[in-house]
Scaffold this motif. Structure first.
Motif, PDB file in Angstrom:
ATOM      1  N   LEU A  20      35.017  90.387  -9.026  1.00  0.00           N
ATOM      2  CA  LEU A  20      34.679  91.553  -8.198  1.00  0.00           C
ATOM      3  C   LEU A  20      33.319  91.379  -7.521  1.00  0.00           C
ATOM      4  N   LEU A  21      32.366  90.836  -8.247  1.00  0.00           N
ATOM      5  CA  LEU A  21      31.050  90.587  -7.672  1.00  0.00           C
ATOM      6  C   LEU A  21      31.150  89.621  -6.489  1.00  0.00           C
ATOM      7  N   VAL A  22      31.909  88.549  -6.661  1.00  0.00           N
ATOM      8  CA  VAL A  22      32.088  87.586  -5.576  1.00  0.00           C
ATOM      9  C   VAL A  22      32.781  88.253  -4.388  1.00  0.00           C
ATOM     10  N   TYR A  23      33.812  89.044  -4.660  1.00  0.00           N
ATOM     11  CA  TYR A  23      34.534  89.735  -3.585  1.00  0.00           C
ATOM     12  C   TYR A  23      33.596  90.627  -2.779  1.00  0.00           C
ATOM     13  N   TYR A  24      32.755  91.388  -3.452  1.00  0.00           N
ATOM     14  CA  TYR A  24      31.873  92.314  -2.746  1.00  0.00           C
ATOM     15  C   TYR A  24      30.677  91.619  -2.085  1.00  0.00           C
ATOM     16  N   ARG A  25      30.307  90.441  -2.560  1.00  0.00           N
ATOM     17  CA  ARG A  25      29.159  89.731  -2.005  1.00  0.00           C
ATOM     18  C   ARG A  25      29.544  88.640  -1.008  1.00  0.00           C
ATOM     19  N   LEU A  26      30.797  88.221  -1.024  1.00  0.00           N
ATOM     20  CA  LEU A  26      31.253  87.141  -0.149  1.00  0.00           C
ATOM     21  C   LEU A  26      31.163  87.562   1.309  1.00  0.00           C
ATOM     22  N   PRO A  27      30.523  86.758   2.148  1.00  0.00           N
ATOM     23  CA  PRO A  27      30.498  87.132   3.566  1.00  0.00           C
ATOM     24  C   PRO A  27      31.911  87.024   4.154  1.00  0.00           C
ATOM     25  N   MET A  28      32.318  88.068   4.825  1.00  0.00           N
ATOM     26  CA  MET A  28      33.665  88.090   5.416  1.00  0.00           C
ATOM     27  C   MET A  28      33.574  88.308   6.915  1.00  0.00           C
ATOM     28  N   ASP A  29      32.661  87.599   7.527  1.00  0.00           N
ATOM     29  CA  ASP A  29      32.489  87.750   8.964  1.00  0.00           C
ATOM     30  C   ASP A  29      33.000  86.540   9.729  1.00  0.00           C
ATOM     31  N   GLN A  30      33.929  85.815   9.110  1.00  0.00           N
ATOM     32  CA  GLN A  30      34.496  84.669   9.811  1.00  0.00           C
ATOM     33  C   GLN A  30      35.252  85.159  11.042  1.00  0.00           C
ATOM     34  N   PRO A  31      35.245  84.344  12.078  1.00  0.00           N
ATOM     35  CA  PRO A  31      35.918  84.767  13.304  1.00  0.00           C
ATOM     36  C   PRO A  31      37.435  84.794  13.114  1.00  0.00           C
ATOM     37  N   GLU A  32      38.058  85.648  13.891  1.00  0.00           N
ATOM     38  CA  GLU A  32      39.514  85.668  13.888  1.00  0.00           C
ATOM     39  C   GLU A  32      39.954  84.543  14.821  1.00  0.00           C
ATOM     40  N   ASP A  33      40.622  83.573  14.249  1.00  0.00           N
ATOM     41  CA  ASP A  33      41.037  82.418  15.027  1.00  0.00           C
ATOM     42  C   ASP A  33      42.321  81.861  14.431  1.00  0.00           C
ATOM     43  N   GLY A  34      42.700  80.707  14.876  1.00  0.00           N
ATOM     44  CA  GLY A  34      43.921  80.075  14.378  1.00  0.00           C
ATOM     45  C   GLY A  34      43.839  79.698  12.914  1.00  0.00           C
ATOM     46  N   TYR A  35      42.644  79.714  12.352  1.00  0.00           N
ATOM     47  CA  TYR A  35      42.468  79.325  10.956  1.00  0.00           C
ATOM     48  C   TYR A  35      42.574  80.494   9.986  1.00  0.00           C
ATOM     49  N   THR A  36      42.742  81.693  10.484  1.00  0.00           N
ATOM     50  CA  THR A  36      42.820  82.867   9.622  1.00  0.00           C
ATOM     51  C   THR A  36      43.992  82.757   8.658  1.00  0.00           C
ATOM     52  N   VAL A  82      42.415  88.017  -3.186  1.00  0.00           N
ATOM     53  CA  VAL A  82      42.754  87.217  -1.998  1.00  0.00           C
ATOM     54  C   VAL A  82      43.406  88.117  -0.945  1.00  0.00           C
ATOM     55  N   PHE A  83      44.348  88.948  -1.366  1.00  0.00           N
ATOM     56  CA  PHE A  83      45.009  89.835  -0.406  1.00  0.00           C
ATOM     57  C   PHE A  83      44.086  90.966   0.054  1.00  0.00           C
ATOM     58  N   ALA A  84      43.213  91.443  -0.821  1.00  0.00           N
ATOM     59  CA  ALA A  84      42.254  92.468  -0.411  1.00  0.00           C
ATOM     60  C   ALA A  84      41.338  91.912   0.680  1.00  0.00           C
ATOM     61  N   GLN A  85      40.904  90.675   0.492  1.00  0.00           N
ATOM     62  CA  GLN A  85      40.063  90.037   1.497  1.00  0.00           C
ATOM     63  C   GLN A  85      40.814  89.891   2.813  1.00  0.00           C
ATOM     64  N   ALA A  86      42.075  89.492   2.741  1.00  0.00           N
ATOM     65  CA  ALA A  86      42.878  89.323   3.958  1.00  0.00           C
ATOM     66  C   ALA A  86      43.060  90.666   4.680  1.00  0.00           C
ATOM     67  N   CYS A  87      43.327  91.717   3.939  1.00  0.00           N
ATOM     68  CA  CYS A  87      43.484  93.055   4.551  1.00  0.00           C
ATOM     69  C   CYS A  87      42.173  93.521   5.169  1.00  0.00           C
ATOM     70  N   PHE A  88      41.074  93.307   4.463  1.00  0.00           N
ATOM     71  CA  PHE A  88      39.765  93.712   4.971  1.00  0.00           C
ATOM     72  C   PHE A  88      39.441  92.990   6.278  1.00  0.00           C
ATOM     73  N   VAL A  89      39.642  91.676   6.293  1.00  0.00           N
ATOM     74  CA  VAL A  89      39.345  90.890   7.487  1.00  0.00           C
ATOM     75  C   VAL A  89      40.255  91.312   8.645  1.00  0.00           C
ATOM     76  N   LEU A  90      41.544  91.521   8.366  1.00  0.00           N
ATOM     77  CA  LEU A  90      42.471  91.959   9.412  1.00  0.00           C
ATOM     78  C   LEU A  90      42.047  93.308   9.985  1.00  0.00           C
ATOM     79  N   ALA A  91      41.719  94.249   9.114  1.00  0.00           N
ATOM     80  CA  ALA A  91      41.313  95.585   9.570  1.00  0.00           C
ATOM     81  C   ALA A  91      40.020  95.522  10.370  1.00  0.00           C
ATOM     82  N   ARG A  92      39.167  94.596   9.993  1.00  0.00           N
ATOM     83  CA  ARG A  92      37.885  94.468  10.698  1.00  0.00           C
ATOM     84  C   ARG A  92      38.058  93.846  12.085  1.00  0.00           C
ATOM     85  N   HIS A  93      38.926  92.842  12.182  1.00  0.00           N
ATOM     86  CA  HIS A  93      39.097  92.139  13.453  1.00  0.00           C
ATOM     87  C   HIS A  93      40.128  92.796  14.369  1.00  0.00           C
ATOM     88  N   GLN A  94      41.037  93.543  13.780  1.00  0.00           N
ATOM     89  CA  GLN A  94      42.043  94.246  14.581  1.00  0.00           C
ATOM     90  C   GLN A  94      42.072  95.714  14.165  1.00  0.00           C
TER      91      GLN A  94
END
Length: 161
Positions: A20-36, A82-94
């Motif tokens: 949980l600590l890693v999840y909340y501290r991990l930077p999740m500002d990667q660009p939305e690109d083909g590597y998502t 892993v899925f929480a991170q994916a949902c967070f990144v998706l919601a942030r970029h779209q």
């Protein structure tokens, strides 16, 4: 209590805390690109590697039942994060992918409600990308609950018997 029992209680709790600590501290500002999508696939492969490693640990453990508890305490939260991170990144970029904007906590809450098949309805996927992601999670949830749990329990039984 024996040292093994204490270890079996403290280690899983510490594992979940660290994840949980890693999840909340991990930077999740990667660009939305083909590597998502590739990053999600790689993270899910990491979960499989961790599962395989945990099964090997059960096979070597003097206390396979407790090691099985520790395996579940590592694999299931890692999978959900892993899925929480994916949902967070998706919601942030779209924005608009879900019925509400998602914070990290909201994304984790949503993923856990999907995993638990509770589905309160307060957060729902709206965009096609969000629906695909959640569909993949639901299928993977069934695999984690069915296959991963069965494999871990079989390893514990095999080592105990």
């Amino acid at each position: 209590m024996t040292r093994a029992v204490i270890s079996a209680v403290v280690r899983p709790a510490a594992t979940v805390g660290v994840l949980l600590l890693v999840y909340y501290r991990l930077p999740m500002d990667q660009p939305e690109d083909g590597y998502t999508v590739l990053r999600l696939v790689c993270a899910l492969l990491l979960v499989l590697v961790v599962l395989w490693w945990q099964i090997r640990m059960i096979g070597r453990s003097a206390h396979p039942g407790w090691q099985g508890v520790q395996a579940l305490a590592l694999v299931v939260p890692l999978f959900l994060l892993v899925f929480a991170q994916a949902c967070f990144v998706l919601a942030r970029h779209q924005p608009g992918s879900f019925t509400v904007p998602l914070s990290r906590t909201d994304a984790l809450y949503f993923v856990v409600t999907v995993f638990a098949t509770v589905g309160f309805g307060d957060i729902a996927p709206v965009s096609a990308a969000a629906r695909v992601l959640v569909t993949v999670q639901m299928i993977a949830d069934l695999l984690v609950v069915g296959v991963a749990l069965k494999v871990i329990l079989a390893a514990v039984r095999r080592r105990s018997g």
